[in-house]
Each structure stands twice: as structure tokens, then as C-alpha cells.
Design a protein around this motif. Structure first.
Motif: not given
Ligand code: SAM
Length: 330
Positions: A122, A29, A98, A66-68, A194
Motif C-alpha cells: 500500500s 484516512y 497485503t 492486518g493491521g500490519e 470506502m
Molecule cells: N497494513 C497493511 C497495508 O497497509 O496494506 C494491510 C492492512 S490495510 C488496512 C489494507 C489496505 O486497506 C491498505 O491499502 C489501505 O490503504 C486500505 N484502506 C484502509 N482504509 C480504507 C478505506 N476506508 N477505503 C479503502 N481502502 C482502505
């Protein structure tokens, strides 16, 4: 006291720094299927200088993302340097991370020792097979679980687990996450999906809303709401016996923009005042051209003043953000 305030009277206290937009997961997603960078990464000393100026302006909490973020070598040293910063009250800023948790088990204790206060991991499923289907990486679940447990052992308490729910995909995991929260003694927070994904698949129907999460959890065990600060993004709940905490972050069905205290720096050094901003502000370019700390602070103050009042998710004229989540820093 320094106070970074926008034109709607909101105090900006929370800074999120994305230190890379690469990721070792390809969550269905979020990513289209690639895991490479779209934007540059800066040397840590550049993020550090930005953070120092922002702490001087009133930031009290810094979250690395990030990213990671754990893909970046040197993150422990970076946390150690951030931990030396002092707010106007003479306190260390709160430092959080995170992460997807894949590389966390080994580094949780060093990060804690360096000054990390809290970690959010996550996880969008609590069964290994489903987990692999979502992340498109085999055998990740065990690594992440080890990372969660190592974080608890290191005292990064309470460990928070963020789970994004998508209808028809993982909403059947809600009760399992309730059980997980109780067994692993972690705070599980469900986040409404979102429109920030690379593939632009978002529709209002995909979003699993706060009300639905509560009623599905009640089929397992009922939840009681915990009194919380109005400014908190998550609504908090506990089970009747007090074991396990659940949070629900509902930016779509219950927006909290009026209490937003965040600003973001992207991996390539742009300031973003909202996840849904349609432009960003090039702080790094100014730095590169030799601006003094005072000039950078003036620039930040001006940018923050113009922070968007709210997002427009689900409204007819909604304009997608200029970057997707992974390239902003979630
Ligand atoms: N890689 C790290 C992680 O997985 O937590 C940090 C970056 S990741 C983009 C941060 C969080 O954003 C994750 O919990 C991910 O599930 C969430 N996320 C990504 N796309 C999203 C969306 N469209 N709506 C809500 N949360 C989202």
C-alpha cells in the motif's frame, strides 16, 4: 469437489486472514492517530487450523493482512505451514500478502522461499514528504520503496501497489503513480475510498472515482482497457506502449458485490462475510470450546450461506460496519 456457496450462488474461494490489528503506520484516512490493537491476536496454529478447514471447503487463495501483518514475528513459518495445505485439486493454495511495505525489504526473500506467491504494497503517494504526511511516520518512503524492489528481486511478481485516493489530498499523485508503475515495473491499483475509517470522515465527495482517475491519467498518458474476467475486482488498463499496468478498484462507483468470492477472518478469529457486515461470527470461540473440525466446517458453511448480497455505501439507510478497516483486515 468442495464448493462453499452462499444463498446468492456465489462461490467463496478467497480467504483473508488478519493476523494482527496493530499497525506501525497511522494513515490519516484510516486510523485516529493511535496504532495499538483493539482486538486480540491468536496463535498462528489457530489461524492455520481455520485455514486448513476452509481450504478443505473450497478456498483456493489465502491473503494475509492486518493491521500490519509484518509486525507479527513468525510470519515466515506461518507461510511455510500454509504452503503445505492442499486444495481438493491437490494444489497449494495461492498465498498473498497485503502490507504497508515498511518492514518488507528484509523479509521478501524469506517469505518467497517459504511459499508466498504475491505481495501487494500500500502506498498513497510517491513523494517522500507527502508519504510521511499521510502515514504520520517520518522517512517511511525509502523503506517501502526498498521493500517493493526487494519483492521484485525475490520474484514476487507482479508486485501490486494499492493507492487509496482522497479528494483534495492525493489525487494530484495520479500521473506520478502512472510514471512509477512504468519505472518500477509494478501494477498500480487505485482504490476508491470506502466508509471504513475510524474517524468517520467519509463523504461521497471525497471519493475520487474511476472516471476521474482515467481522465486525470490521460493528461499524462492515455490508458487502454485490458480484457479481464468479470469476477476480477479491478478493472485493468495499460499504456499504449505496453509498459506499466494500472488497475482501478471501484467498490463505490462500480460495485462488484455480485462477483464477490471473499470471506475474512479477523485477528481475533471472527468470520466476516462482508467488509460492511454489521456483525461477525465467532469461529474462535467455537474452537476454544473444543469443537471438532466437522463442527467448525458446519458452522462456516452456515455462516457463508448468509453472506450479504451487497453493500449499501452512499444509500440513505447505510449502517456503518461493526468494525473499521484496520480491525477487519483490508
Ligand atoms: N497494513 C497493511 C497495508 O497497509 O496494506 C494491510 C492492512 S490495510 C488496512 C489494507 C489496505 O486497506 C491498505 O491499502 C489501505 O490503504 C486500505 N484502506 C484502509 N482504509 C480504507 C478505506 N476506508 N477505503 C479503502 N481502502 C482502505
Amino acid at each position: 469437489m468442495p464448493n462453499l456457496t452462499d444463498n446468492f450462488g456465489r462461490s467463496i474461494r478467497d480467504l483473508r486472514i488478519s493476523i494482527t490489528d496493530r499497525c506501525n503506520y497511522k494513515c490519516v484516512y484510516c486510523r485516529t492517530g493511535t496504532n495499538g490493537a483493539a482486538y486480540a491476536e491468536l496463535p498462528f496454529e489457530d489461524y492455520l487450523r481455520m485455514a486448513r478447514i476452509l481450504v478443505g471447503l473450497g478456498i483456493t487463495k489465502i491473503r494475509l493482512t492486518g493491521g500490519e501483518p509484518l509486525l507479527r514475528r513468525g510470519i515466515v513459518e506461518f507461510v511455510r505451514e500454509l504452503a503445505k495445505l492442499r486444495t481438493a485439486h491437490g494444489r497449494k493454495p495461492e498465498i498473498a500478502l497485503t502490507t504497508n511495505g515498511h518492514l518488507l525489504a528484509e523479509i521478501a526473500q524469506p517469505l518467497k522461499d517459504a511459499g508466498l506467491d504475491r505481495v501487494t504494497v500500500s502506498m498513497d503517494a510517491v513523494d517522500p514528504e507527502r508519504f510521511a504526511r499521510i502515514t504520520r511516520v517520518p522517512n517511511g518512503y525509502e523503506s517501502v520503496l526498498s521493500g517493493v524492489r526487494a519483492s521484485r528481486r525475490a520474484g514476487l511478481d507482479p508486485v501490486k501497489i494499492n493507492c487509496v485516493l482522497l479528494r483534495g489530498f492525493n489525487e494530484d499523485q495520479i500521473a506520478n503513480f502512472g510514471k512509477f508503475a512504468r519505472e518500477e515495473r509494478v501494477v498500480v491499483r487505485f482504490i476508491e475510498f470506502m466508509p471504513l475509517e475510524e474517524d468517520r470522515v467519509w463523504t461521497p465527495e471525497i471519493v475520487v472515482t474511476l472516471d476521474e482517475i482515467l481522465s486525470r491519467m490521460a493528461e499524462y498518458l492515455p490508458l487502454e482497457e485490458i480484457a479481464h474476467e468479470r469476477s476480477e475486482t479491478a478493472r485493468r488498463y495499460r499504456f499504449p506502449d505496453g509498459v506499466g499496468e494500472i488497475g482501478i478498484i471501484a467498490p463505490v462507483s462500480h460495485p462488484f458485490c455480485g462477483h464477490c468470492s471473499r470471506i475474512r477472518i479477523t485477528s481475533d478469529g471472527k468470520l466476516r462475510t462482508c467488509l460492511f457486515s454489521v456483525w461477525d461470527h465467532d469461529l474462535h470461540e467455537l474452537m476454544r470450546r473444543g469443537a471438532t473440525d466437522e463442527k467448525l466446517a458446519e458452522f462456516i458453511v452456515r455462516v457463508v450461506e448468509k453472506k450479504e448480497e451487497r453493500h449499501h455505501i452512499g444509500e440513505p439507510g447505510f449502517v456503518p460496519a461493526s468494525r473499521t478497516m484496520v480491525h477487519i483486515g483490508g
